[in-house]
Design an enzyme around this catalytic site. Sequence first.
Site, PDB file in Angstrom:
ATOM      1  N   TYR A  95     -24.260 102.712  -2.634  1.00 23.00           N
ATOM      2  CA  TYR A  95     -23.445 102.870  -3.652  1.00 23.00           C
ATOM      3  C   TYR A  95     -22.313 102.366  -3.412  1.00 23.00           C
ATOM      4  CZ  TYR A  95     -27.366 106.766  -3.930  1.00 23.00           C
ATOM      5  OH  TYR A  95     -28.317 107.266  -3.655  1.00 23.00           O
ATOM      6  N   GLN A 135     -11.062 104.711  -5.871  1.00 20.63           N
ATOM      7  CA  GLN A 135     -10.749 106.067  -5.685  1.00 20.63           C
ATOM      8  C   GLN A 135      -9.535 106.068  -6.380  1.00 20.63           C
ATOM      9  OE1 GLN A 135     -12.683 108.416  -4.569  1.00 20.63           O
ATOM     10  NE2 GLN A 135     -14.070 107.469  -3.249  1.00 20.63           N
ATOM     11  N   CYS A 168      -4.636 122.089 -21.355  1.00 16.07           N
ATOM     12  CA  CYS A 168      -5.371 120.974 -21.115  1.00 16.07           C
ATOM     13  C   CYS A 168      -6.511 121.148 -19.980  1.00 16.07           C
ATOM     14  CB  CYS A 168      -3.940 119.989 -20.119  1.00 16.07           C
ATOM     15  SG  CYS A 168      -4.766 118.219 -19.607  1.00 16.07           S
ATOM     16  N   GLU A 188     -25.489  98.316  -4.922  1.00 10.71           N
ATOM     17  CA  GLU A 188     -25.089  98.746  -5.911  1.00 10.71           C
ATOM     18  C   GLU A 188     -25.492  98.620  -7.371  1.00 10.71           C
ATOM     19  OE1 GLU A 188     -21.975 100.701  -6.904  1.00 10.71           O
ATOM     20  OE2 GLU A 188     -22.479 100.124  -8.801  1.00 10.71           O
ATOM     21  N   ASP A 212     -22.392 106.964  -0.472  1.00 10.00           N
ATOM     22  CA  ASP A 212     -21.048 107.234  -1.518  1.00 10.00           C
ATOM     23  C   ASP A 212     -21.610 107.371  -2.846  1.00 10.00           C
ATOM     24  OD1 ASP A 212     -18.669 108.195  -2.447  1.00 10.00           O
ATOM     25  OD2 ASP A 212     -17.654 106.036  -2.040  1.00 10.00           O
ATOM     26  N   CYS A 272     -18.462 113.381  -3.619  1.00 10.23           N
ATOM     27  CA  CYS A 272     -17.359 114.190  -4.319  1.00 10.23           C
ATOM     28  C   CYS A 272     -17.629 115.298  -5.477  1.00 10.23           C
ATOM     29  CB  CYS A 272     -16.521 113.101  -5.440  1.00 10.23           C
ATOM     30  SG  CYS A 272     -18.050 112.459  -6.548  1.00 10.23           S
ATOM     31  N   CYS A 281      -6.417 119.571 -15.342  1.00 11.61           N
ATOM     32  CA  CYS A 281      -5.860 120.433 -14.333  1.00 11.61           C
ATOM     33  C   CYS A 281      -6.545 121.660 -14.131  1.00 11.61           C
ATOM     34  CB  CYS A 281      -4.572 120.404 -13.767  1.00 11.61           C
ATOM     35  SG  CYS A 281      -3.615 118.833 -13.352  1.00 11.61           S
TER      36      CYS A 281
HETATM   37  C1  LIG Z   1     -18.529 107.141  -6.043  1.00  7.91           C
HETATM   38  S1  LIG Z   1     -18.806 105.303  -6.717  1.00  7.91           S
HETATM   39  C2  LIG Z   1     -18.934 104.582  -5.004  1.00  7.91           C
HETATM   40  C3  LIG Z   1     -17.748 103.380  -4.816  1.00  7.91           C
HETATM   41  C4  LIG Z   1     -17.532 102.939  -3.349  1.00  7.91           C
HETATM   42  N1  LIG Z   1     -18.083 103.514  -2.532  1.00  7.91           N
HETATM   43  C5  LIG Z   1     -16.161 103.052  -3.466  1.00  7.91           C
HETATM   44  O1  LIG Z   1     -15.668 103.680  -2.379  1.00  7.91           O
HETATM   45  O2  LIG Z   1     -15.268 102.177  -4.154  1.00  7.91           O
HETATM   46  C6  LIG Z   1     -20.698 105.603  -6.798  1.00  7.91           C
HETATM   47  C7  LIG Z   1     -21.150 104.196  -7.199  1.00  7.91           C
HETATM   48  O3  LIG Z   1     -22.686 104.408  -7.086  1.00  7.91           O
HETATM   49  C8  LIG Z   1     -23.072 103.560  -8.132  1.00  7.91           C
HETATM   50  N2  LIG Z   1     -24.557 103.930  -8.559  1.00  7.91           N
HETATM   51  C9  LIG Z   1     -24.693 105.106  -9.165  1.00  7.91           C
HETATM   52  N3  LIG Z   1     -26.013 105.365  -9.083  1.00  7.91           N
HETATM   53  C10 LIG Z   1     -26.760 104.384  -8.360  1.00  7.91           C
HETATM   54  C11 LIG Z   1     -27.989 104.162  -7.887  1.00  7.91           C
HETATM   55  N4  LIG Z   1     -29.117 105.002  -7.925  1.00  7.91           N
HETATM   56  N5  LIG Z   1     -28.076 103.254  -6.974  1.00  7.91           N
HETATM   57  C12 LIG Z   1     -27.121 102.241  -6.627  1.00  7.91           C
HETATM   58  N6  LIG Z   1     -25.679 102.489  -7.046  1.00  7.91           N
HETATM   59  C13 LIG Z   1     -25.627 103.517  -7.933  1.00  7.91           C
HETATM   60  C14 LIG Z   1     -22.092 103.886  -9.351  1.00  7.91           C
HETATM   61  O4  LIG Z   1     -22.170 102.461 -10.222  1.00  7.91           O
HETATM   62  C15 LIG Z   1     -20.878 103.511  -8.525  1.00  7.91           C
HETATM   63  O5  LIG Z   1     -20.063 102.272  -8.348  1.00  7.91           O
END
Ligand SMILES: C[S@@+](CC[C@H](N)C(=O)[O-])C[C@H]1O[C@@H](n2cnc3c(N)ncnc32)[C@H](O)[C@@H]1O
Length: 461
Positions: A316, A287, A93, A337, A385, A412, A96
Amino acid sequence: MARRRRRKIHKTADQVQPPPVQTTMTIERLAHGGHGVGYVDGMAVFVPRTAPGDHIEVRLVDQRRRYAFGDIVRLIEASPWRVPPPCPLFERCGGCHLQHLPYTRQLDLKTTQVRDNLERIGKLPDVPVSPALGSPVPFAYRNKVVYHYDPTSGALGMVERSGQRILDIPNCLITDPRANAVLERIRTFAAAQPALQQTLKHVQVQVGQRTGEILVTVIVAAPLTAPIQRGLWNGMSDLATGLWMHVKTQDSPAVFNGPSTAIAGSTAIHERIGEHRFRVEPQAFMQVNSVQMERLYARTRERAQLQSRDVVLDLYSGGGAIALSLAPYCASVYAVELNRQASLVGMEQARLLGIENCHFRTGTVERILFRYLAEGLRADLAVLDPPRAGCQPEALTALAKLRVPRIVYISCSPPTLARDLRLLHELGYHTLSVEPLDMFPQTYHIECIATLVLHEPEGNT
Ligand SMILES: C[S@@+](CC[C@H](N)C(=O)[O-])C[C@H]1O[C@@H](n2cnc3c(N)ncnc32)[C@H](O)[C@@H]1O
């Protein structure tokens, strides 16, 4: 076991011999991606499913100029850390990577990797890194899965590690058992429905682990007929809360492209995180580990050290979970976002929670920060984030131009975090700490919280 020394070689260009295709070596550490790393004639060789301390016979399958990938041919001497992987599909798989290591050892190795990335990529060897905060549930933690469907074999699961076929996964050990139960119902139903087999591409299951609610989305090439929709729902309605259909019109790697349609039951499920109950829809980011998500947001709030008059940027922001968890403790939050649907979920969530000091904006962080700069916005804290690729350099430059004094950066991906902390360092930010938090036990993925402050030039304080 005594650590074997890396074999160093000093050769001129015309003396360099290609390394042998099959040889022996000892794994010294784990790299990003969960691969063990050993050295053959000074060249790093990355080998999946190995553990530091393994002495192995290795076949080099993909050689690049400075490094190579290898496959283990024979385990000559096993690392003292090795344990039997609990999942019978572990070798095949792709989901993991670390089940062959005890959980405490996985955490140690993740901490070491974060330090290593900060040192090698970020050139920040002095940043304090705390030991990774482990998940209290190292198995059965995933609140969301997206499986692929293979109409030829009837397999519903993940792509095999070899990348060649879809592996049927009847009981994924890291997934919430309630999701496994729903997937089993769909597998059985599809086996008897040739019309569904022809169109089914993926199945997504999301579980509100604190509420027990389950949302299922079938991703199909063409709309399902009403009898198949009914049949699917009848087969799972005692387990699931709602069923959606997403017609995927283009052959893109993204699972979703365009809107989805609710076809039975409730249109959303909920998850309780801290004091809030969050609404979850098929395309909303959440998450994957609810317990660790709660700890991540609590730790973010601690690191934010908010004052009631503070203005916060949540960059983000996804569906606004961080913005909404910080909003009660500050004057206002500006959430930015890219995904419009996610911003709308955040706005609706704010309305349901009665939170009025959260402002959602859809667009790229890099563009909107420059707009804030033009508007003269003053912010006291930015929470970042970003997705795995990290931040665009323009976004970090804009933050520095806005003179945002404090940053909490949630990541991440340790390599892109290290790269971005380097740039922030050059822009005048000092990284106070990096705290790894294990959101993804048994896999190589690592979540981190970095806390930074802006060093004001002398005389500006
Ligand atoms: C890791 S998630 C974070 C979600 C949120 N902080 C949470 O904890 O639920 C990253 C987010 O960044 C958004 N994203 C990606 N590139 C971006 C950009 N250049 N500007 C704004 N948002 C972006 C994605 O759509 C996604 O929702």
